[in-house]
Scaffold this active site. Structure first.
Site, PDB file in Angstrom:
ATOM      1  N   GLU A 112      -3.984  -6.685  15.311  1.00 17.25           N
ATOM      2  CA  GLU A 112      -3.444  -5.424  14.815  1.00 17.25           C
ATOM      3  C   GLU A 112      -4.483  -4.309  14.932  1.00 17.25           C
ATOM      4  O   GLU A 112      -4.141  -3.143  15.140  1.00 17.25           O
ATOM      5  CB  GLU A 112      -2.984  -5.574  13.364  1.00 17.25           C
ATOM      6  CG  GLU A 112      -2.150  -4.402  12.866  1.00 17.25           C
ATOM      7  CD  GLU A 112      -1.449  -4.677  11.559  1.00 17.25           C
ATOM      8  OE1 GLU A 112      -0.221  -4.891  11.566  1.00 17.25           O
ATOM      9  OE2 GLU A 112      -2.137  -4.682  10.518  1.00 17.25           O
ATOM     10  N   GLY A 120      -4.410  -1.831   5.201  1.00 17.91           N
ATOM     11  CA  GLY A 120      -3.778  -3.005   4.616  1.00 17.91           C
ATOM     12  C   GLY A 120      -4.495  -4.305   4.910  1.00 17.91           C
ATOM     13  O   GLY A 120      -4.705  -5.133   4.015  1.00 17.91           O
ATOM     14  N   ARG A 121      -4.890  -4.513   6.159  1.00 15.16           N
ATOM     15  CA  ARG A 121      -5.526  -5.793   6.516  1.00 15.16           C
ATOM     16  C   ARG A 121      -6.953  -5.897   6.021  1.00 15.16           C
ATOM     17  O   ARG A 121      -7.580  -6.955   6.139  1.00 15.16           O
ATOM     18  CB  ARG A 121      -5.453  -6.001   8.025  1.00 15.16           C
ATOM     19  CG  ARG A 121      -6.045  -4.868   8.858  1.00 15.16           C
ATOM     20  CD  ARG A 121      -5.602  -4.980  10.314  1.00 15.16           C
ATOM     21  NE  ARG A 121      -6.008  -3.837  11.110  1.00 15.16           N
ATOM     22  CZ  ARG A 121      -5.344  -2.687  11.185  1.00 15.16           C
ATOM     23  NH1 ARG A 121      -4.246  -2.514  10.464  1.00 15.16           N
ATOM     24  NH2 ARG A 121      -5.758  -1.708  11.967  1.00 15.16           N
ATOM     25  N   HIS A 170      -5.360 -31.162  19.459  1.00 11.90           N
ATOM     26  CA  HIS A 170      -4.227 -31.827  20.100  1.00 11.90           C
ATOM     27  C   HIS A 170      -3.120 -30.843  20.478  1.00 11.90           C
ATOM     28  O   HIS A 170      -2.049 -31.269  20.920  1.00 11.90           O
ATOM     29  CB  HIS A 170      -3.664 -32.907  19.175  1.00 11.90           C
ATOM     30  CG  HIS A 170      -4.656 -33.970  18.825  1.00 11.90           C
ATOM     31  ND1 HIS A 170      -4.958 -35.018  19.658  1.00 11.90           N
ATOM     32  CD2 HIS A 170      -5.449 -34.133  17.726  1.00 11.90           C
ATOM     33  CE1 HIS A 170      -5.873 -35.795  19.095  1.00 11.90           C
ATOM     34  NE2 HIS A 170      -6.195 -35.266  17.917  1.00 11.90           N
ATOM     35  N   LYS A 216      10.085  -0.994  13.319  1.00 11.90           N
ATOM     36  CA  LYS A 216      10.634  -0.848  11.969  1.00 11.90           C
ATOM     37  C   LYS A 216      11.688   0.259  11.917  1.00 11.90           C
ATOM     38  O   LYS A 216      12.730   0.122  11.275  1.00 11.90           O
ATOM     39  CB  LYS A 216       9.507  -0.527  10.988  1.00 11.90           C
ATOM     40  CG  LYS A 216       8.532  -1.657  10.734  1.00 11.90           C
ATOM     41  CD  LYS A 216       7.488  -1.205   9.720  1.00 11.90           C
ATOM     42  CE  LYS A 216       6.481  -2.284   9.410  1.00 11.90           C
ATOM     43  NZ  LYS A 216       5.460  -1.841   8.438  1.00 11.90           N
ATOM     44  N   LYS A 245       0.826  -1.197   0.000  1.00 14.90           N
ATOM     45  CA  LYS A 245       0.000   0.000   0.000  1.00 14.90           C
ATOM     46  C   LYS A 245       0.870   1.261   0.000  1.00 14.90           C
ATOM     47  O   LYS A 245       0.668   2.176  -0.800  1.00 14.90           O
ATOM     48  CB  LYS A 245      -0.926  -0.010   1.207  1.00 14.90           C
ATOM     49  CG  LYS A 245      -1.747   1.256   1.368  1.00 14.90           C
ATOM     50  CD  LYS A 245      -2.560   1.239   2.653  1.00 14.90           C
ATOM     51  CE  LYS A 245      -3.158   2.605   2.944  1.00 14.90           C
ATOM     52  NZ  LYS A 245      -3.904   2.625   4.213  1.00 14.90           N
ATOM     53  N   GLU A 279      10.551  -5.157   3.843  1.00 13.29           N
ATOM     54  CA  GLU A 279      10.811  -6.502   3.346  1.00 13.29           C
ATOM     55  C   GLU A 279      10.328  -6.675   1.915  1.00 13.29           C
ATOM     56  O   GLU A 279      10.953  -7.402   1.122  1.00 13.29           O
ATOM     57  CB  GLU A 279      10.185  -7.553   4.274  1.00 13.29           C
ATOM     58  CG  GLU A 279       8.715  -7.378   4.567  1.00 13.29           C
ATOM     59  CD  GLU A 279       8.450  -6.611   5.850  1.00 13.29           C
ATOM     60  OE1 GLU A 279       7.609  -7.066   6.646  1.00 13.29           O
ATOM     61  OE2 GLU A 279       9.065  -5.540   6.042  1.00 13.29           O
TER      62      GLU A 279
END
Length: 502
Positions: free
Chosen positions: A309, A223-224, A340, A468, A162, A168
């Site tokens: 977030e 973004g999410r 489990h 960051k 965005k 990264e």
């Protein structure tokens, strides 16, 4: 009006029968007092106060309408960009040679997790038309594995960011572009680069991309929440126009329910109200989400990002007041394997956990008996969590099996499950793009409402940014071997790395 025990909408059925009356009453009371309204998501109301923006992810759904001229213009832009993107995707898939296409998808966070969750789920229904190589991490082995599995002459690189500043993603893009240039030449490689971004100017500046290689979203889409916009291009490439249109249709149906139904009677509203009640009124710190079917294998990470977030804040939406209770920590996994792993904690931990279960009524494969067994596990866990089984019942049962009263009493205490652990059971009628779209929109809306109930801004994520910023300073220190200006703890870590890096 009492809380509904079940809600049927957009191909989903939500069962609220495993909640106590006190929790339901608390949820209704807090929802009724909420000043925000669902329709604020489709008008120019500033909902993201820290960035002074509306929140327009709902407008990116096909069929969505704005409630004023400004929001309608945004919807028109998003839908036009979707149409342009769809035409482009169909063209390059149709033009592919017999070996097909390799798509190197470079994204992180909201530009990767929801798309990958849906890609995995839809892949059990129809094969992907292209090979997707997902790269999200800075781990060099990840980008190497993706590039080793692809061939330059049949590859496209998608840079999904965005802001077009995600560290990264930009680093991996540089590596991928060099690889592609070595294989087909630098000029041709640049023509195989596509940017998905709300910052077209930076895409042009950094990579010199022309307008027809940039698909734009809007800054007003977090973004999410962004998979419905240009950031979801990979799904069009993989599955085509019809499938993605159905995905949007399911989300739009849930949007319609959410906007047209009073919050305390809507599925997202009641989910949010109950989650808020368990955190604030009853002090429960943990939410579990169990999804029954391997089609959901990448969904847990997406749901954890969406909820934590958005809701992991300690400052009020206006930035003035501290918030002492915010969203729950979220653990999630796919049943039956997850039974489990952490389900022991759900049943017998000293502090109760509230739970949500997602299951699909109709099988998407030919193994009906196994599907019924899967659903029996989902229902069995919900029943055991809510109703439990006390020590006295266990002791009677164990004595009937031949244990002495003393041995049975000791064993019974280990086996006892207190019950009273609430859960919402979410049925999908079937596994399809439509129903998956509705499920994701349900969780999006639930997250937004829960943020409003805590009095926080669910659309920003400033807590991620400090780390960051520090990472950039620390990387410079690692390269220069000069830790001046860093904390004593980090300087000590750099000393360790210096001593062990050769």
């Amino acid at each position: 009006m009492p809380a509904p025990k079940t809600i049927d909408t957009a191909g989903l059925r939500l069962e609220f029968t495993r909640h106590g009356e006190q929790a339901l009453a608390t949820a209704l009371k807090t929802l009724a007092a909420l000043p925000q309204k669902a329709e604020d998501l489709v008008n120019k109301t500033v909902l993201n106060g820290s960035e002074n923006r509306p929140a327009w992810h709902v407008l990116s759904r096909l069929g969505a309408k704005g409630r004023d001229a400004t929001s309608q213009a945004a919807a028109d832009f998003l839908h036009a960009e979707f149409a342009r993107m769809t035409d482009w995707a169909e063209q390059i898939v149709n033009d592919a040679g017999p070996e097909g296409l390799d798509i190197i998808h470079l994204g992180a966070g909201g530009s990767e997790t929801p798309m990958r969750a849906l890609y995995t789920a839809i892949s059990v229904l129809q094969p992907s038309r292209v090979r997707i190589h997902w790269v999200a991490n800075l781990d060099g082995a990840t980008i190497d594995a993706a590039l080793n599995a692809a061939k330059p002459e049949r590859s496209w690189i998608i840079i999904n960011s965005k802001s077009f500043r995600t560290q990264e993603v930009m680093r991996n893009a540089d590596i991928a572009l060099r690889w592609l240039g070595d294989g087909i030449g630098a000029d041709k490689a640049r023509s195989r680069l596509v940017a998905l971004t709300a910052n077209a100017e930076l895409a042009l500046q950094r990579f010199g991309l022309p307008a027809d290689q940039i698909f734009r979203s809007l800054p007003e889409i977090g973004g999410r929440f962004s998979l419905w916009s240009a950031h979801g291009l990979v799904l069009l490439l993989a599955f085509g126009r019809e499938t993605v249109t159905q995905l949007h249709a399911g989300a739009h149906a849930m949007d319609t329910h959410f906007i047209e139904t009073p919050l305390e009677q809507s599925a997202p509203g009641l989910m949010a109200g109950l989650s808020h009640a368990y955190r604030v009124r009853f002090g429960l710190p943990l939410l579990s989400i169990g999804l029954y079917g391997d089609a959901f294998s990448h969904m847990p990470l997406y749901l954890q990002q969406l909820l934590m977030e958005s809701l992991g804040k300690s400052t009020s939406a206006d930035g003035v007041q501290p918030v002492h209770v915010s969203g729950p920590a979220v653990i999630s996994g796919v049943g039956t394997p997850v039974q489990h792993t952490y389900f022991q904690l759900l049943h017998q931990a000293a502090v109760p956990v509230f739970h949500e279960i997602v299951a699909v009524a109709h099988p998407w494969h030919r193994h009906l008996r196994e599907h019924l067994a899967l659903l029996a596990n989902a229902l069995g866990q919900a029943d055991a969590l809510w109703n439990g089984k006390d020590a006295s019942s266990w002791q009677t049962e164990l004595m009937a099996q031949g244990m002495t009263p003393e041995a049975a009493a000791r064993a019974a205490h280990h086996r006892a499950c207190p019950g009273g652990r609430p859960s919402t059971f979410i049925w999908m009628e079937q596994l399809s793009p439509y129903h998956l779209g509705a499920l994701l929109a349900l969780y999006e809306h639930r997250t937004v409402v829960e943020g409003w109930l805590y009095g926080i801004n669910p659309f920003d994520q400033w807590g991620v940014e400090l780390g960051k910023t520090l990472a950039t300073k620390i990387e410079n220190a690692l390269l220069s071997q000069n830790a001046q200006g860093l904390s004593a703890e980090t300087a000590a870590s750099i000393d360790y790395l210096r001593a062990h890096s050769n």
